[in-house]
Structures are given as C-alpha cells and as structure tokens.
Enzyme design. Structure first.
Site, short mmCIF file in Angstrom:
data_model
loop_
_atom_site.label_atom_id
_atom_site.label_comp_id
_atom_site.label_asym_id
_atom_site.label_seq_id
_atom_site.Cartn_x
_atom_site.Cartn_y
_atom_site.Cartn_z
CD GLU A 45 19.50 -49.40 -7.33
OE1 GLU A 45 20.45 -49.11 -6.57
OE2 GLU A 45 19.65 -50.05 -8.39
CE LYS A 115 23.84 -50.74 -4.91
NZ LYS A 115 23.52 -49.87 -6.07
CB CYS A 156 21.46 -52.62 -7.62
SG CYS A 156 21.86 -52.35 -9.38
#
Length: 278
Positions: A45, A115, A156
């Site tokens: 990331e 995301k 994440c």
C-alpha cells in the site's frame, strides 16, 4: 512444477518522500522477482508515497495515465509478469482514492480497486487517523483472472470486513491479495490474525503486502508481509525490514480444504446470506 498454481512474490519496499525513487525501486524489484521465477508480483500500500492524509493530494495522479501507472505497465510488459501494483493516491475528477491497479504480462490494465472501507480509527493515546478527511471510498468488489484462477483485491482496512472477502470467494476467488500498512498498534495485534481469519473462513489463500518499517516516518508501518494457506497456516512471513517473500500458491490445496470441510455447501442460505446490492 505446480500443476495448478503459480509462484508469487510479495515486495516489502522501503518508501520515502522521493516519488520517482520509490517508483524506480519498485520497478527494479519487479524485474528481480521475475528473475527468481515469480509469475505474479505484488507491491505494498502507498508504495509511491509516504502514507498520510497530508501527502495524498501532493502525490496523487490519474489512472492509467499517471507516472506510476505508466511505469508499472512498462515493467509488467518488459518483465513478462503480472503486477498487483500495491496502491497509489488516485485523482479522479475532483476526488481522491486509495487505488490498487493490476497489470498483466503485456502491460494491459487488468483491474482497478478503490479502497472500499476508509481507515478512520481513534485509539486514545495510541493512534488517531481519518482517511475520510481526504479520500473517497470505492464502491465495487474487484477480482481478475490469472492463469486459470480468480484473484480478489482488497486494501488494508478492507481486510477487517469478512463480508467483502466472502463476496470475492463467492465469485470464485482462490487468492485474496491485500496491500496494507497496519501500524505499530494494530499490526502486532491484528495483522496476522485477520489474514489467517480471512483464509480460514473463506478457505482460500491470502497475501498481505506491507511497506517496510521506517521508525522515523510520521506513520510507522508494521511490516511483516505474509502468505497464508487455505488451512489458515502462515506459509511464510517477513520481518519489518525491506525484503521479498517468494512462495508457491498451490491451488490444489483450496480444493482439498473445501472438499474435506465443505462449509460452502453447508451454509444456511435459507436463513442468512451475503449478496451484492445492485
């Protein structure tokens, strides 16, 4: 030689303030991983920029026309390898996203995941972080086909949501890849735990790819990139230093686990289910 599967490389990069240097290091590692036999290379990331809300606008670029996308496309084509390009701050119209791009071995953009779950937490005396102050959330489940298998992408904080992983497994994914940068509070507590949980509850492979730790950075990443098999066992894990995890993803193990513990057939979908809203 794997009958069904492929060799994966997880690249735990050191990330600094020099964007061009970050990109060049990633490209170098992609070529080195290919030389070691990798067929799929995954980056962490925010590999092209420091991680932090104050950096996202400065380092943001468009996909696929931006500097990072062009470099990844070229590296994938020249090395002849599939590249899961970690994440970059993406600028689209007037919004910013935390975005993962995937490139096939000809340099074609295979997939793009924004995301979905933004990292907004407040742990007193430990860490407060609110991505939503700067970033917008994505709204799509993302997967792509690779060597006869299907691979899902999360980023994440997406890892904390089993519903998302379930939907990717339901689409036929045998591997989920999460570029992520857990911190020094959540990393030691939850990084491995969540990776093993997603692998166990969906009976598939899970790869977590972190930046290397920089103790002088404003946001300090946990590191410890790892690969978990469908039994929920950690196959290999790095420490916090820059490094490469190179391992085989044997898709036969997915079939073995799912046939021996057939929870996919035993779910009470007459009582509960998880679906994508149209």
């Amino acid at each position: 030689m794997l009958k069904r599967g492929f060799k994966i490389a997880l690249i735990q990069l050191s990330v600094g303030p020099d964007k061009s240097k970050n990109i060049a290091q990633a490209v170098k590692e992609i070529h080195l991983a290919k030389e070691k036999g990798a067929q799929l290379v995954a980056l962490p990331e925010c590999f092209n920029s420091p991680y932090g809300t104050k950096y996202f606008d400065e380092y943001a670029e468009e996909v696929p026309s931006g500097e990072t996308s062009r470099a990844l496309s070229k590296a994938a084509a020249e090395a002849g390898v599939c590249v899961v390009g970690g994440t970059v701050p993406e600028r689209y119209e007037k919004k910013l996203y935390n975005t993962c791009t995937v490139w096939d071995d000809t340099g074609k953009l295979l997939a793009q995941h924004r995301k979905m779950h933004l990292f907004d937490i407040d742990i007193p005396n430990k860490i407060t972080f609110k991505e939503s102050e700067v970033l917008s959330a994505g709204d799509k489940i993302t997967s792509f086909d690779f060597l006869g298998s299907k691979i899902g992408i999360g980023i994440c904080y997406d890892l904390r949501f089993p519903e998302m992983a379930h939907l990717m497994a339901k689409e036929g994914c045998s591997l989920l890849i999460y570029p992520g940068a857990f911190n020094m509070t959540t990393g030691p507590r939850h990084w491995e735990l969540l990776g093993r949980a997603r692998a166990t509850d969906q009976q598939l492979w899970v790869a977590l790819v972190s930046p290397a730790r920089d103790s002088a950075a404003g946001y300090v990443a946990w590191g410890h990139s790892l690969l978990v098999d469908p039994w929920g066992q950690v196959v290999e894990q790095l420490d916090h230093e820059p490094g490469v995890l190179l391992a085989d993803v044997d898709l036969k193990v997915v079939d073995e686990v799912r046939s021996q513990i057939p929870i996919r057939k035993q779910r009470r979908t007459d009582i509960y289910d998880i679906t994508i809203r149209s």
